[in-house]
Design a protein around this motif. Structure first.
Motif, PDB file in Angstrom:
ATOM      1  N   TYR A  24      27.160 -71.410 -57.931  1.00  0.00           N
ATOM      2  CA  TYR A  24      28.547 -71.873 -57.896  1.00  0.00           C
ATOM      3  C   TYR A  24      29.009 -72.087 -56.452  1.00  0.00           C
ATOM      4  O   TYR A  24      29.585 -73.112 -56.115  1.00  0.00           O
ATOM      5  N   ARG A  25      28.848 -71.065 -55.614  1.00  0.00           N
ATOM      6  CA  ARG A  25      29.171 -71.089 -54.191  1.00  0.00           C
ATOM      7  C   ARG A  25      30.657 -70.987 -53.874  1.00  0.00           C
ATOM      8  O   ARG A  25      31.001 -70.636 -52.739  1.00  0.00           O
ATOM      9  N   ASP A  26      31.521 -71.284 -54.796  1.00  0.00           N
ATOM     10  CA  ASP A  26      32.958 -71.324 -54.463  1.00  0.00           C
ATOM     11  C   ASP A  26      33.787 -70.700 -55.578  1.00  0.00           C
ATOM     12  O   ASP A  26      34.836 -71.224 -55.957  1.00  0.00           O
ATOM     13  N   LEU A  27      33.328 -69.569 -56.114  1.00  0.00           N
ATOM     14  CA  LEU A  27      34.054 -68.891 -57.194  1.00  0.00           C
ATOM     15  C   LEU A  27      35.240 -68.130 -56.618  1.00  0.00           C
ATOM     16  O   LEU A  27      35.083 -67.245 -55.774  1.00  0.00           O
ATOM     17  N   LYS A  28      36.416 -68.471 -57.085  1.00  0.00           N
ATOM     18  CA  LYS A  28      37.647 -67.809 -56.657  1.00  0.00           C
ATOM     19  C   LYS A  28      38.735 -68.098 -57.681  1.00  0.00           C
ATOM     20  O   LYS A  28      38.550 -68.910 -58.597  1.00  0.00           O
ATOM     21  N   GLY A  29      39.864 -67.445 -57.522  1.00  0.00           N
ATOM     22  CA  GLY A  29      40.930 -67.549 -58.510  1.00  0.00           C
ATOM     23  C   GLY A  29      41.474 -68.943 -58.685  1.00  0.00           C
ATOM     24  O   GLY A  29      41.829 -69.343 -59.802  1.00  0.00           O
ATOM     25  N   THR A  30      41.537 -69.720 -57.612  1.00  0.00           N
ATOM     26  CA  THR A  30      42.088 -71.066 -57.717  1.00  0.00           C
ATOM     27  C   THR A  30      41.139 -72.020 -58.433  1.00  0.00           C
ATOM     28  O   THR A  30      41.549 -73.098 -58.868  1.00  0.00           O
ATOM     29  N   ASN A  31      39.868 -71.654 -58.563  1.00  0.00           N
ATOM     30  CA  ASN A  31      38.910 -72.490 -59.283  1.00  0.00           C
ATOM     31  C   ASN A  31      38.705 -72.032 -60.725  1.00  0.00           C
ATOM     32  O   ASN A  31      37.869 -72.592 -61.431  1.00  0.00           O
ATOM     33  N   ILE A  32      39.438 -71.030 -61.160  1.00  0.00           N
ATOM     34  CA  ILE A  32      39.420 -70.597 -62.560  1.00  0.00           C
ATOM     35  C   ILE A  32      40.683 -71.149 -63.207  1.00  0.00           C
ATOM     36  O   ILE A  32      41.786 -70.622 -63.000  1.00  0.00           O
TER      37      ILE A  32
END
Length: 487
Positions: free
Chosen positions: A186-194
């Motif tokens: 994924y490399r960019d898992l964070k709250g704004t991408n959920i």
């Protein structure tokens, strides 16, 4: 000079007079990278191609009022297509993007990914140097809108909702790691991408965009991700990002869900600005786990569930990648936490019954225990004589059929036992005399000196009666034991 008018002239050429948002390629397999792509070719039957004019019209020429998000890979606009369909239009940053052929190859892979916890890629645009992706629109925004950027008039997420969101995100990540072939980091898992759909089901977005944005090196990452607190230790040290790095990032998101704090919050005291560093001392003391809970939850969370969630988080945030669990193991743990758990402790099981005698086992219900105990304590043998084996079976049948009659019988039985207690005492005295009188000095002299035949006859009768009574009592107890074991 704006480049849009120039593009309009190009769009008016006969070769571009093709219906918008129509699939022209029918191939269902990813194209051979050695074969050149022509503009407008579709990679597979699931993806649609859009012209820049169509997407510009859908987003009001990419105006600021349609902007709904911005990240390291580009900006996201809310758009309405000609047929009325609402979509999310992601305009990738053109600096460092791939050429047309490489871009279409990567898009072909992304369109094949289908999971309930992934945002579906609907189509793309590759006109000129434009790199635009079209996704399904998520009306509830991202996780941070309901967790960290919550407005005062909105109710915070409950504990069960938070765990369900965590489980959904973990399911999506598991699909990318273990189902996709080849696996996708994924490399960019964070709250704004959920993102959240209308039913608050989580959907991962921006998956697989690293190669689209920067050539796909293993060290490539969102530029804005550096310094946000979502980087795994190994990436900060040597720039390496692996599947276990995604697990670390998921641990940060899970910690945000538990605490209601940001990964990095410069408005807090210096020792609380980095969420992971602040939480490490709590991980070492299970008694302090409840102190990590979001204060907005109050006491509305199961303590046991919180402790287990913190334990999973601590495992995901291990410094050594090899020690961290696989995302599949995380899914298994979170599945249990999403089940409703009662606030009150489960009552303990009733104590095991104490061992009983054969007579107690033969009683039809608990109400016979009192009389059975009295029999074990040695009530009169005369009372035992009043109940033969046949009479006992009849009484047992009556007790099962008519409870009132049984109570009366039991009361009469206890009353008779009490009355016969005195008789029993005198009989035991006589039995003691008969059993211990023979052979004893005092007993033999008593009978030898008296020479009274009548008294000797009475003694013999008493001994004979006592022996007969004991024998019958044993027979009766044995019969009851057999009856109890067979029932």
């Amino acid at each position: 000079m704006s480049c849009l008018p120039c593009f309009k002239k190009k769009a008016e050429s006969p070769e571009d007079e093709v219906p918008v948002a129509q699939s022209k390629g029918i191939s269902t397999t990813p194209p051979n990278p050695a074969e050149p792509f022509h503009k407008g070719d579709n990679v597979n039957s699931n993806a649609k191609t859009y012209t820049f004019r169509e997407l510009a019209s859908a987003t009001k020429n990419f105006k600021q009022e349609c902007l709904i998000g911005e990240g390291g890979f580009g900006r996201v606009f809310k758009g309405t297509l000609q047929g009325g369909e609402i979509v999310a239009v992601k305009q990738l940053d053109r600096s460092g993007t791939q050429g047309n052929q490489e871009f279409l190859v990567e898009v072909s892979k992304l369109t094949l990914l289908k999971h309930q916890n992934l945002v579906n890629l609907i189509g793309y645009c590759a006109d000129g140097d434009q790199r635009i992706l079209v996704y399904e629109y998520m009306p509830m925004g991202c996780l941070n809108d309901h967790l960290l950027d919550l407005k005062e008039d909105k109710k915070p997420l409950g504990w069960l909702s938070r765990m369900k969101i965590a489980l959904g995100a973990a399911n999506g990540l598991e699909y990318l790691h273990e189902t996709a072939n080849p696996p996708i980091i994924y490399r960019d898992l964070k709250g704004t991408n959920i993102l959240l759909d209308k039913d608050f089901n989580p959907r991962l977005s921006d998956y697989g965009l690293a190669k689209l944005a920067g050539g796909g090196s293993k060290t490539n990452m969102s530029p804005m991700m550096m310094g946000t607190g979502y980087c795994a230790p190994e990436f900060e040290k040597n720039g390496e990002h692996t599947l276990k790095s995604d697990v670390y990032c998921f641990g940060i998101v899970l910690l945000e869900l538990i605490t209601g704090r940001r990964a990095v919050d410069t408005t807090r005291p210096a020792n609380e600005q980095n969420l992971v560093a602040w939480a490490q001392p709590y991980f070492k003391d299970p008694k302090k786990f409840p102190e990590l809970a979001d204060p907005r939850l109050g006491k509305s969370f199961p303590v046991k569930g919180l402790n287990q969630a913190v334990g999973v988080t601590a495992m995901c945030l291990q410094d050594e990648p090899m020690v961290r669990p696989l995302i599949g193991d995380v899914v298994a743990a979170l599945t249990f936490l999403t089940m409703p758990q009662p606030d009150d402790p489960i009552p303990s099981s009733p104590p095991a019954p104490t061992p009983t005698s054969n007579i107690e086992k033969s009683s039809p219900n608990n109400e016979d225990q009192e009389s059975s105990e009295n029999e074990d304590q040695g009530f009169s043998d005369d009372e035992d004589q009043d109940y033969s084996d046949d009479e006992y079976e009849d009484s047992e049948s009556d007790q099962q059929n008519d409870e009132k009659v049984h109570d009366k019988q039991r009361s009469q039985k206890v009353s008779d036992k009490r009355k016969s207690q005195k008789v029993r005492d005198s009989q035991e005295d006589e039995k003691a005399s008969s059993e211990y009188g023979y052979g004893s000095a005092s007993g033999s002299s008593e009978y030898e000196d008296s020479g009274d035949d009548e008294q000797q006859n009475e003694t013999a009768k008493s001994a004979k009666y006592s022996s007969h009574s004991r024998h019958k009592s044993k027979v009766k107890s044995h019969a009851k034991s057999i009856s109890g074991s067979s029932s």
